[in-house]
Design a protein around this motif. Structure first.
Motif, PDB file in Angstrom:
ATOM      1  N   THR A 197       0.819  -1.216   0.000  1.00  0.00           N
ATOM      2  CA  THR A 197       0.000   0.000   0.000  1.00  0.00           C
ATOM      3  C   THR A 197       0.854   1.267   0.000  1.00  0.00           C
ATOM      4  OG1 THR A 197      -0.126  -0.093   2.420  1.00  0.00           O
ATOM      5  CG2 THR A 197      -1.916  -1.139   1.171  1.00  0.00           C
ATOM      6  N   SER A 198       2.159   1.143   0.246  1.00  0.00           N
ATOM      7  CA  SER A 198       3.050   2.302   0.272  1.00  0.00           C
ATOM      8  C   SER A 198       4.240   2.072  -0.641  1.00  0.00           C
ATOM      9  CB  SER A 198       3.537   2.564   1.700  1.00  0.00           C
ATOM     10  OG  SER A 198       4.578   3.537   1.715  1.00  0.00           O
ATOM     11  N   THR A 199       4.632   3.100  -1.374  1.00  0.00           N
ATOM     12  CA  THR A 199       5.807   2.997  -2.244  1.00  0.00           C
ATOM     13  C   THR A 199       7.096   2.945  -1.431  1.00  0.00           C
ATOM     14  OG1 THR A 199       5.851   5.408  -2.442  1.00  0.00           O
ATOM     15  CG2 THR A 199       4.693   4.175  -4.170  1.00  0.00           C
ATOM     16  N   GLU A 200       7.006   3.266  -0.155  1.00  0.00           N
ATOM     17  CA  GLU A 200       8.182   3.215   0.712  1.00  0.00           C
ATOM     18  C   GLU A 200       8.416   1.817   1.268  1.00  0.00           C
ATOM     19  OE1 GLU A 200       7.781   6.175   3.710  1.00  0.00           O
ATOM     20  OE2 GLU A 200       7.777   7.850   2.297  1.00  0.00           O
ATOM     21  N   ASN A 201       7.478   0.919   1.038  1.00  0.00           N
ATOM     22  CA  ASN A 201       7.621  -0.469   1.470  1.00  0.00           C
ATOM     23  C   ASN A 201       8.796  -1.111   0.731  1.00  0.00           C
ATOM     24  OD1 ASN A 201       7.208  -3.420   1.642  1.00  0.00           O
ATOM     25  ND2 ASN A 201       5.212  -2.906   2.503  1.00  0.00           N
ATOM     26  N   GLU A 202       9.612  -1.844   1.445  1.00  0.00           N
ATOM     27  CA  GLU A 202      10.784  -2.504   0.856  1.00  0.00           C
ATOM     28  C   GLU A 202      10.414  -3.400  -0.319  1.00  0.00           C
ATOM     29  OE1 GLU A 202      14.261  -5.708   2.236  1.00  0.00           O
ATOM     30  OE2 GLU A 202      12.743  -4.997   3.672  1.00  0.00           O
ATOM     31  N   PHE A 203       9.189  -3.932  -0.286  1.00  0.00           N
ATOM     32  CA  PHE A 203       8.761  -4.874  -1.311  1.00  0.00           C
ATOM     33  C   PHE A 203       7.697  -4.274  -2.237  1.00  0.00           C
ATOM     34  CE2 PHE A 203       9.908  -7.263   2.570  1.00  0.00           C
ATOM     35  CZ  PHE A 203      11.022  -7.935   2.082  1.00  0.00           C
ATOM     36  N   SER A 204       7.695  -2.956  -2.375  1.00  0.00           N
ATOM     37  CA  SER A 204       6.635  -2.276  -3.141  1.00  0.00           C
ATOM     38  C   SER A 204       6.619  -2.647  -4.617  1.00  0.00           C
ATOM     39  CB  SER A 204       6.770  -0.756  -2.987  1.00  0.00           C
ATOM     40  OG  SER A 204       8.011  -0.317  -3.526  1.00  0.00           O
ATOM     41  N   GLY A 205       7.735  -3.118  -5.157  1.00  0.00           N
ATOM     42  CA  GLY A 205       7.770  -3.480  -6.569  1.00  0.00           C
ATOM     43  C   GLY A 205       7.277  -4.883  -6.852  1.00  0.00           C
ATOM     44  N   LEU A 206       6.922  -5.617  -5.807  1.00  0.00           N
ATOM     45  CA  LEU A 206       6.507  -7.007  -5.979  1.00  0.00           C
ATOM     46  C   LEU A 206       4.989  -7.133  -5.980  1.00  0.00           C
ATOM     47  CD1 LEU A 206       9.000  -8.801  -3.536  1.00  0.00           C
ATOM     48  CD2 LEU A 206       9.299  -8.291  -5.978  1.00  0.00           C
ATOM     49  N   LYS A 207       4.511  -8.197  -6.593  1.00  0.00           N
ATOM     50  CA  LYS A 207       3.084  -8.522  -6.594  1.00  0.00           C
ATOM     51  C   LYS A 207       2.911  -9.927  -6.039  1.00  0.00           C
ATOM     52  CE  LYS A 207       0.816  -9.231 -10.547  1.00  0.00           C
ATOM     53  NZ  LYS A 207      -0.111 -10.389 -10.634  1.00  0.00           N
ATOM     54  N   VAL A 208       1.897 -10.107  -5.221  1.00  0.00           N
ATOM     55  CA  VAL A 208       1.588 -11.421  -4.670  1.00  0.00           C
ATOM     56  C   VAL A 208       0.239 -11.870  -5.221  1.00  0.00           C
ATOM     57  CG1 VAL A 208       1.203 -12.780  -2.586  1.00  0.00           C
ATOM     58  CG2 VAL A 208       2.859 -10.893  -2.551  1.00  0.00           C
ATOM     59  N   ASP A 209       0.221 -13.057  -5.811  1.00  0.00           N
ATOM     60  CA  ASP A 209      -1.021 -13.646  -6.328  1.00  0.00           C
ATOM     61  C   ASP A 209      -1.361 -14.882  -5.517  1.00  0.00           C
ATOM     62  OD1 ASP A 209      -1.234 -11.777  -8.392  1.00  0.00           O
ATOM     63  OD2 ASP A 209      -0.014 -12.995  -9.752  1.00  0.00           O
ATOM     64  N   ILE A 210      -2.599 -14.952  -5.054  1.00  0.00           N
ATOM     65  CA  ILE A 210      -3.110 -16.159  -4.422  1.00  0.00           C
ATOM     66  C   ILE A 210      -4.099 -16.775  -5.400  1.00  0.00           C
ATOM     67  CG2 ILE A 210      -4.247 -17.153  -2.423  1.00  0.00           C
ATOM     68  CD1 ILE A 210      -1.604 -15.764  -1.774  1.00  0.00           C
ATOM     69  N   ASP A 211      -3.770 -17.942  -5.919  1.00  0.00           N
ATOM     70  CA  ASP A 211      -4.566 -18.591  -6.962  1.00  0.00           C
ATOM     71  C   ASP A 211      -5.259 -19.835  -6.429  1.00  0.00           C
ATOM     72  OD1 ASP A 211      -3.692 -16.708  -8.731  1.00  0.00           O
ATOM     73  OD2 ASP A 211      -2.292 -18.015  -9.794  1.00  0.00           O
ATOM     74  N   LYS A 212      -6.553 -19.920  -6.695  1.00  0.00           N
ATOM     75  CA  LYS A 212      -7.304 -21.139  -6.415  1.00  0.00           C
ATOM     76  C   LYS A 212      -7.813 -21.686  -7.733  1.00  0.00           C
ATOM     77  CE  LYS A 212     -11.023 -23.205  -3.706  1.00  0.00           C
ATOM     78  NZ  LYS A 212     -12.074 -23.001  -2.677  1.00  0.00           N
ATOM     79  N   ALA A 213      -7.380 -22.878  -8.081  1.00  0.00           N
ATOM     80  CA  ALA A 213      -7.757 -23.484  -9.357  1.00  0.00           C
ATOM     81  C   ALA A 213      -9.028 -24.299  -9.214  1.00  0.00           C
ATOM     82  CB  ALA A 213      -6.620 -24.365  -9.867  1.00  0.00           C
ATOM     83  N   ASP A 214      -9.653 -24.596 -10.364  1.00  0.00           N
ATOM     84  CA  ASP A 214     -10.875 -25.390 -10.344  1.00  0.00           C
ATOM     85  C   ASP A 214     -10.627 -26.815  -9.861  1.00  0.00           C
ATOM     86  OD1 ASP A 214      -9.393 -25.914 -12.604  1.00  0.00           O
ATOM     87  OD2 ASP A 214     -11.088 -26.100 -13.950  1.00  0.00           O
ATOM     88  N   SER A 215      -9.375 -27.226  -9.836  1.00  0.00           N
ATOM     89  CA  SER A 215      -9.015 -28.541  -9.297  1.00  0.00           C
ATOM     90  C   SER A 215      -9.087 -28.566  -7.784  1.00  0.00           C
ATOM     91  CB  SER A 215      -7.589 -28.908  -9.735  1.00  0.00           C
ATOM     92  OG  SER A 215      -6.652 -27.962  -9.201  1.00  0.00           O
ATOM     93  N   GLY A 216      -9.216 -27.377  -7.159  1.00  0.00           N
ATOM     94  CA  GLY A 216      -9.221 -27.276  -5.707  1.00  0.00           C
ATOM     95  C   GLY A 216      -7.863 -26.917  -5.140  1.00  0.00           C
ATOM     96  N   TYR A 217      -6.836 -26.937  -6.003  1.00  0.00           N
ATOM     97  CA  TYR A 217      -5.470 -26.631  -5.558  1.00  0.00           C
ATOM     98  C   TYR A 217      -5.302 -25.128  -5.397  1.00  0.00           C
ATOM     99  CZ  TYR A 217      -0.342 -26.665  -5.468  1.00  0.00           C
ATOM    100  OH  TYR A 217       0.977 -26.497  -5.102  1.00  0.00           O
ATOM    101  N   THR A 218      -4.691 -24.710  -4.286  1.00  0.00           N
ATOM    102  CA  THR A 218      -4.429 -23.296  -4.019  1.00  0.00           C
ATOM    103  C   THR A 218      -2.936 -23.084  -3.828  1.00  0.00           C
ATOM    104  OG1 THR A 218      -6.583 -23.021  -2.944  1.00  0.00           O
ATOM    105  CG2 THR A 218      -4.932 -21.344  -2.503  1.00  0.00           C
ATOM    106  N   VAL A 219      -2.420 -22.024  -4.422  1.00  0.00           N
ATOM    107  CA  VAL A 219      -0.985 -21.734  -4.333  1.00  0.00           C
ATOM    108  C   VAL A 219      -0.770 -20.228  -4.361  1.00  0.00           C
ATOM    109  CG1 VAL A 219      -0.650 -21.833  -6.846  1.00  0.00           C
ATOM    110  CG2 VAL A 219       1.286 -22.314  -5.322  1.00  0.00           C
ATOM    111  N   GLY A 220       0.284 -19.778  -3.706  1.00  0.00           N
ATOM    112  CA  GLY A 220       0.654 -18.372  -3.755  1.00  0.00           C
ATOM    113  C   GLY A 220       1.932 -18.193  -4.546  1.00  0.00           C
ATOM    114  N   GLU A 221       2.111 -17.005  -5.103  1.00  0.00           N
ATOM    115  CA  GLU A 221       3.350 -16.704  -5.821  1.00  0.00           C
ATOM    116  C   GLU A 221       3.697 -15.232  -5.646  1.00  0.00           C
ATOM    117  OE1 GLU A 221       2.096 -18.084  -9.689  1.00  0.00           O
ATOM    118  OE2 GLU A 221       1.672 -16.045 -10.362  1.00  0.00           O
ATOM    119  N   VAL A 222       4.970 -14.986  -5.445  1.00  0.00           N
ATOM    120  CA  VAL A 222       5.484 -13.620  -5.387  1.00  0.00           C
ATOM    121  C   VAL A 222       6.232 -13.390  -6.688  1.00  0.00           C
ATOM    122  CG1 VAL A 222       6.967 -11.983  -4.177  1.00  0.00           C
ATOM    123  CG2 VAL A 222       5.708 -13.711  -2.883  1.00  0.00           C
TER     124      VAL A 222
END
Length: 290
Positions: A197-222
């Motif tokens: 939420t802040s550009t001053e965050n050390e990780f501001s250039g990163l995106k985190v995706d939380i994916d839930k597939a139709d198979s029921g499998y859930t995984v996160g990725e940075v």
């Protein structure tokens, strides 16, 4: 059914008549030609590391200054030559058609684009970090069509029948000139996107995706995205930032960061296409989880 370019308006912008060359070329050779022929801005470098998700993940992300910025739904169709003639996967070149659910005025519909994820040298680090070159639209279609071998009319009919058998209840995306291609996986995903939420965050250039597939499998990725002309030093710096953040997330959730978390497609291949999965492992483009 195979969708003709006139079948649905949602696909009409994705089809262009392109030549098929008489002999297949190597992935690296064709990619180099395609990249030089297209604008550098058409190519992105995606760096990402996956992690296991649990009921603590959202609270952990919030504690590090991240918040939900978008939710989306999409379907990925993955294509290759029919078994056992797989070509692209074994070269760590993943060809897909992504349909996103979009709202146009007051109606919901689907908008699709052809994409390629192609492994770079040292694509997969020992800890599961991956680096891929990504192309989409015209550049992606040209790359794949340029790599396709010739087939006879009879072979095309046979491949079409194979293609229809597994996904007969779905409208299969169609690429003119790519009739040899058949889908080997279809993955529907519900994604929640997080950013700092802040550009001053050390990780501001990163995106985190939380994916839930139709198979029921859930995984996160940075993930981090770089343009096609980024230096290797830039890529390595992003890797270290991602590695640090994933380590923090998994440590907070008491997960083992040494264990490799598999992606949605790997999960589907393990369950539905073990022969292709094993061929990819043998080719070195997929590593079995620890």
């Amino acid at each position: 059914l195979l969708i003709a370019s006139t079948y649905s308006l949602r696909f009409s912008a994705a089809y262009t008549t392109l030549p098929v060359f008489n002999a297949p070329r190597s992935t690296a050779e064709v990619l180099t030609r395609s990249m030089s022929a297209s604008a550098e801005s058409d190519v992105e470098i995606e760096i990402e590391k996956k992690f296991a998700v649990n009921d603590q993940t959202s609270a952990i992300l919030k504690s590090y200054g991240f918040d939900v910025v978008q939710k989306e739904e999409f379907v990925d169709w993955y294509f290759d030559l029919p078994a056992p003639r797989w070509k692209f996967c074994l070269d760590d070149c993943w060809f897909r058609y992504r349909e996103k659910k979009v709202k146009i005025l007051n109606n919901w519909g689907w908008r699709g684009v052809w994409q390629v994820k192609r492994g770079r040298k040292g694509t997969r680090d020992t800890d599961g970090m991956t680096t891929y070159e990504e192309l989409q639209g015209k550049a992606a279609k040209e790359l794949i069509l340029d790599m396709l071998p010739e087939v006879t009319a009879n072979e095309s009919i046979e491949l079409e029948c194979k293609s229809n058998s597994k996904y007969s209840t779905h409208d299969i995306p169609y690429l003119e000139g790519g009739e040899q291609l058949v889908p080997f996986a279809r993955v529907e995903t519900f994604r929640t996107c997080w950013k700092a939420t802040s550009t001053e965050n050390e990780f501001s250039g990163l995106k985190v995706d939380i994916d839930k597939a139709d198979s029921g499998y859930t995984v996160g990725e940075v993930e981090a995205l770089c343009d096609g002309i980024s230096s290797q030093e830039d890529v390595e710096n992003e890797k270290e930032k991602i590695r640090k953040f994933v380590d923090m997330i998994t440590r907070e959730s008491e997960r083992d960061n040494e264990a490799t978390t598999i992606g949605k497609l790997e999960f589907v291949l393990m369950k539905e296409s073990p022969d292709l999965y094993n061929a990819c492992v043998k080719a070195g483009v997929i590593h079995r989880p620890k």
